[in-house]
Design an enzyme around this catalytic site. Structure first.
Site, PDB file in Angstrom:
ATOM      1  N   LEU A  48       8.387  14.536 -12.529  1.00 32.01           N
ATOM      2  CA  LEU A  48       8.388  13.101 -12.199  1.00 32.01           C
ATOM      3  C   LEU A  48       7.188  12.889 -11.293  1.00 32.01           C
ATOM      4  O   LEU A  48       7.014  13.637 -10.321  1.00 32.01           O
ATOM      5  CB  LEU A  48       9.692  12.735 -11.474  1.00 32.01           C
ATOM      6  CG  LEU A  48       9.804  11.340 -10.838  1.00 32.01           C
ATOM      7  CD1 LEU A  48      11.271  10.923 -10.767  1.00 32.01           C
ATOM      8  CD2 LEU A  48       9.196  11.286  -9.439  1.00 32.01           C
ATOM      9  N   ASP A  50       3.989   9.530 -10.481  1.00 31.67           N
ATOM     10  CA  ASP A  50       3.789   8.166  -9.975  1.00 31.67           C
ATOM     11  C   ASP A  50       4.820   7.171 -10.522  1.00 31.67           C
ATOM     12  O   ASP A  50       5.062   7.147 -11.729  1.00 31.67           O
ATOM     13  CB  ASP A  50       2.436   7.599 -10.425  1.00 31.67           C
ATOM     14  CG  ASP A  50       1.275   8.548 -10.252  1.00 31.67           C
ATOM     15  OD1 ASP A  50       1.474   9.656  -9.748  1.00 31.67           O
ATOM     16  OD2 ASP A  50       0.165   8.166 -10.648  1.00 31.67           O
ATOM     17  N   TYR A 113      -1.277   7.452 -18.746  1.00 30.65           N
ATOM     18  CA  TYR A 113      -1.414   7.530 -17.292  1.00 30.65           C
ATOM     19  C   TYR A 113      -0.857   6.276 -16.621  1.00 30.65           C
ATOM     20  O   TYR A 113      -0.356   5.363 -17.270  1.00 30.65           O
ATOM     21  CB  TYR A 113      -2.891   7.729 -16.936  1.00 30.65           C
ATOM     22  CG  TYR A 113      -3.348   9.172 -16.935  1.00 30.65           C
ATOM     23  CD1 TYR A 113      -2.590  10.186 -17.534  1.00 30.65           C
ATOM     24  CD2 TYR A 113      -4.557   9.528 -16.342  1.00 30.65           C
ATOM     25  CE1 TYR A 113      -3.036  11.512 -17.525  1.00 30.65           C
ATOM     26  CE2 TYR A 113      -4.998  10.850 -16.332  1.00 30.65           C
ATOM     27  CZ  TYR A 113      -4.239  11.832 -16.933  1.00 30.65           C
ATOM     28  OH  TYR A 113      -4.685  13.133 -16.908  1.00 30.65           O
ATOM     29  N   ASP A 180      -5.496   3.583 -13.619  1.00 29.70           N
ATOM     30  CA  ASP A 180      -4.371   3.061 -12.823  1.00 29.70           C
ATOM     31  C   ASP A 180      -4.452   1.560 -12.540  1.00 29.70           C
ATOM     32  O   ASP A 180      -4.400   1.123 -11.384  1.00 29.70           O
ATOM     33  CB  ASP A 180      -4.243   3.837 -11.487  1.00 29.70           C
ATOM     34  CG  ASP A 180      -4.208   5.336 -11.670  1.00 29.70           C
ATOM     35  OD1 ASP A 180      -3.910   5.781 -12.790  1.00 29.70           O
ATOM     36  OD2 ASP A 180      -4.482   6.068 -10.696  1.00 29.70           O
ATOM     37  N   GLU A 234      -7.175   6.730  -6.248  1.00 29.87           N
ATOM     38  CA  GLU A 234      -6.146   6.638  -7.282  1.00 29.87           C
ATOM     39  C   GLU A 234      -5.129   5.558  -6.899  1.00 29.87           C
ATOM     40  O   GLU A 234      -4.933   5.247  -5.724  1.00 29.87           O
ATOM     41  CB  GLU A 234      -5.421   7.980  -7.449  1.00 29.87           C
ATOM     42  CG  GLU A 234      -6.291   9.040  -8.088  1.00 29.87           C
ATOM     43  CD  GLU A 234      -5.530  10.294  -8.516  1.00 29.87           C
ATOM     44  OE1 GLU A 234      -5.841  10.838  -9.588  1.00 29.87           O
ATOM     45  OE2 GLU A 234      -4.642  10.739  -7.772  1.00 29.87           O
TER      46      GLU A 234
HETATM   47  C1  FRU Z   1      -1.893  10.104  -9.564  1.00 30.33           C
HETATM   48  C2  FRU Z   1      -2.418  10.267 -10.971  1.00 30.33           C
HETATM   49  C3  FRU Z   1      -3.014   8.976 -11.487  1.00 30.33           C
HETATM   50  C4  FRU Z   1      -2.910   9.155 -12.977  1.00 30.33           C
HETATM   51  C5  FRU Z   1      -1.604   9.884 -13.115  1.00 30.33           C
HETATM   52  C6  FRU Z   1      -1.552  10.883 -14.242  1.00 30.33           C
HETATM   53  O1  FRU Z   1      -0.904  11.012  -9.256  1.00 30.33           O
HETATM   54  O2  FRU Z   1      -3.374  11.297 -11.051  1.00 30.33           O
HETATM   55  O3  FRU Z   1      -4.318   8.714 -11.024  1.00 30.33           O
HETATM   56  O4  FRU Z   1      -2.890   7.939 -13.646  1.00 30.33           O
HETATM   57  O5  FRU Z   1      -1.394  10.554 -11.894  1.00 30.33           O
HETATM   58  O6  FRU Z   1      -0.285  11.441 -14.324  1.00 30.33           O
END
Ligand code: FRU
Length: 505
Positions: A48, A50, A113, A180, A234
């Protein structure tokens, strides 16, 4: 074959392509973990990460997350990266609706993502990053190509993806670390903020704009005073609260400075004037850490129907091993917190819905002078709400998850004399990231009285200071026998009054 190529060898488009027995087997291993949480969201197996698409739609709270349920499967090792979908009436009890998006198109083959969602009429509008690689048959020449993809979810929870990505690859001046999107609506128009890396390898965020959620134009970089803050930002989340603009984000690559930036990666925030649009000026100073504990990342906020700005985060960190790996899973969500601005500071207050989990209230009323109070608790999932009055003492110590002799414990030191708060997990249980240290310290001016609220679960501690002015979030992996609380007044008298509640689910 390199490890990298092997990693993707058994990539499956859909979980339904995987034999049931492989899926069940992973869940059996995960269920055998002694660390499973009671009231925090966890994956049934695998990773698990983001929180994504946190929103309110179709009469329910919607929460998605970065999910790889077979991340630890072996022989064969399957990989599957998607968005898990949960819904709830109260942000605490979640119904699992399985995969919302799976990595099954050429735009998101190597990962759906992170991204976000806002509800509009009968649609939940979604915006996420598809991750892909090219040259995957070479040893070292893999090239990342990101796609920014819009979609919508209908009222039957079916996600419909737009076949034309909004941005393919990157744009001039930025590398392929481009991801993101967090979307918001202002004056009837749409904006999204993305985390990016400049070609000079510094991190920043870009804002894009659309009138109809179809045609998007680039407004430019969020113009802050931070021109070289880390190498990549991020999960940016921009929102407005009480006439302030707030950016919560994860600038990667900050060097530790004194007590600050001690984790492998941090979640920070900037608060200032509202971002002026369309020129993207963000007048904000004083970069701050959102949390002072060991394990918090990739926060995302939503605006609830009753007008609250609610934040939830991944209680975990990228590139970090946890003792749960052995049980084929990792990560959980934090409790949701309501954000408030009080005296120009951002407060994070546990949402009031958590109060409905309180059972078996126990009253604590102790005046301690160089002596120790000890209490055995009947479960580890508890809420503590203490008012601490430093009558003549220098410090007050709270030991959670303590064994009978208080040799093993998670220690909180409220040091009035030094004006600092320390958390110490050096003797709590299984080691986690010890290379990054086993204590965290925050300089904090302590008055004669301080209010402390703590939420513990089987394997976590979330500490809130003075109504959510400061927060410390940490995973802990104690033994079952560590079921005591110790309170200790140092160098004089301290009075503590308050309650302990058991948390039900
Ligand atoms: C942050 C991240 C995001 C990316 C996602 C991939 O934890 O690296 O930048 O979208 O996780 O799982």
């Amino acid at each position: 074959m390199t490890n990298r190529i092997k990693e993707f060898k058994n990539m499956v488009d859909h979980l339904t392509d995987v034999p049931k027995k492989v899926i069940n087997n992973e869940q059996i291993i995960t269920n055998s973990s002694p660390y499973r949480q009671k009231y925090h969201v966890e994956s049934e197996s695998g990773t698990l990460g983001d929180p994504n698409g946190f929103s309110y739609f179709n009469g329910k709270y919607q929460l998605f997350y970065q999910w790889s349920p077979l991340a630890y499967s072996q022989k064969p090792h399957y990989t599957q990266h998607g968005w898990k979908h949960l819904v709830s009436d109260d942000l605490i009890h979640w119904q699992d609706l399985g995969a919302a998006i799976e990595s099954d198109t050429r735009y998101d083959r190597y990962g759906t993502y992170s991204g976000s969602a806002i509800s509009e009429d009968d649609k939940l509008l979604m915006f996420y990053t598809g991750n892909t690689w090219i040259n995957t048959d070479t040893q070292n020449n893999w090239v990342r190509i990101p796609y920014q993809i819009t979609a919508y979810m209908d009222k039957n929870n079916i996600v419909h993806r737009n076949n034309d990505p909004i941005i393919e690859g990157t744009v001039s001046g930025y590398t392929a670390h481009f991801r993101d999107p967090k979307v918001w609506k202002k004056d009837g128009e749409y904006y999204a903020i993305l985390g990016v890396q400049r070609t000079n390898l510094t991190g920043t965020a870009l804002i894009i704009h659309s009138k109809d959620f179809k045609d998007w134009n680039l407004l430019g970089e969020l113009n802050t005073k931070y021109d070289s803050l880390g190498y990549m930002w991020e999960c940016p989340d921009y929102f407005e609260l009480d006439n302030n603009g707030v950016l919560v984000f994860c600038p990667q690559g900050l060097k530790s400075e004194g007590n600050k930036y001690q984790n492998i990666y941090q979640t920070c925030y900037l608060m200032g004037d509202k971002v002026s649009l369309p020129d993207t000026e963000f007048n904000a100073e004083n970069l701050k850490e959102l949390d002072h504990g060991f394990d918090l990342y990739a926060s995302q906020t939503m605006f609830s129907p009753d007008g609250r700005r609610i934040l939830i985060s991944w209680m975990g960190l990228p590139e970090t091993s946890y003792p749960t790996d052995k049980f084929h899973y990792s990560g959980c969500m934090t409790i949701p917190k309501e954000l408030k601005i009080i005296n120009n500071k951002l407060y994070q207050v546990p949402i009031r819905e958590l109060d409905t989990c309180r059972v078996n209230e126990q009253i604590i009323k102790q005046t301690l002078t160089d002596n120790v109070y000890q209490k055995k608790l009947s479960q580890t999932a508890n809420e503590y709400d203490f008012s601490i009055d430093f009558k003549t003492s220098n410090a007050f110590i709270i030991d959670l998850f303590a064994d009978e002799d208080d040799q093993r414990r998670f220690r909180i030191i409220l040091n009035k004399k030094k004006n600092e708060i320390v958390i110490d997990r050096s003797t709590t249980g299984k080691d986690i990231s010890v290379a990054y240290g086993t204590t965290r310290t925050l300089d904090y001016s302590i008055d004669n009285e301080i209010n402390i609220r703590i939420y513990t679960d089987t394997s976590s501690v979330e500490l809130f200071v003075n109504g959510g002015e400061e927060v410390f979030t940490s995973r802990v992996f104690p033994k079952k026998s560590q079921s005591y609380l110790f309170l200790n007044s140092v160098g004089g008298t301290t009075a503590v009054t308050g309650n302990i509640y058991e948390m039900s689910k």
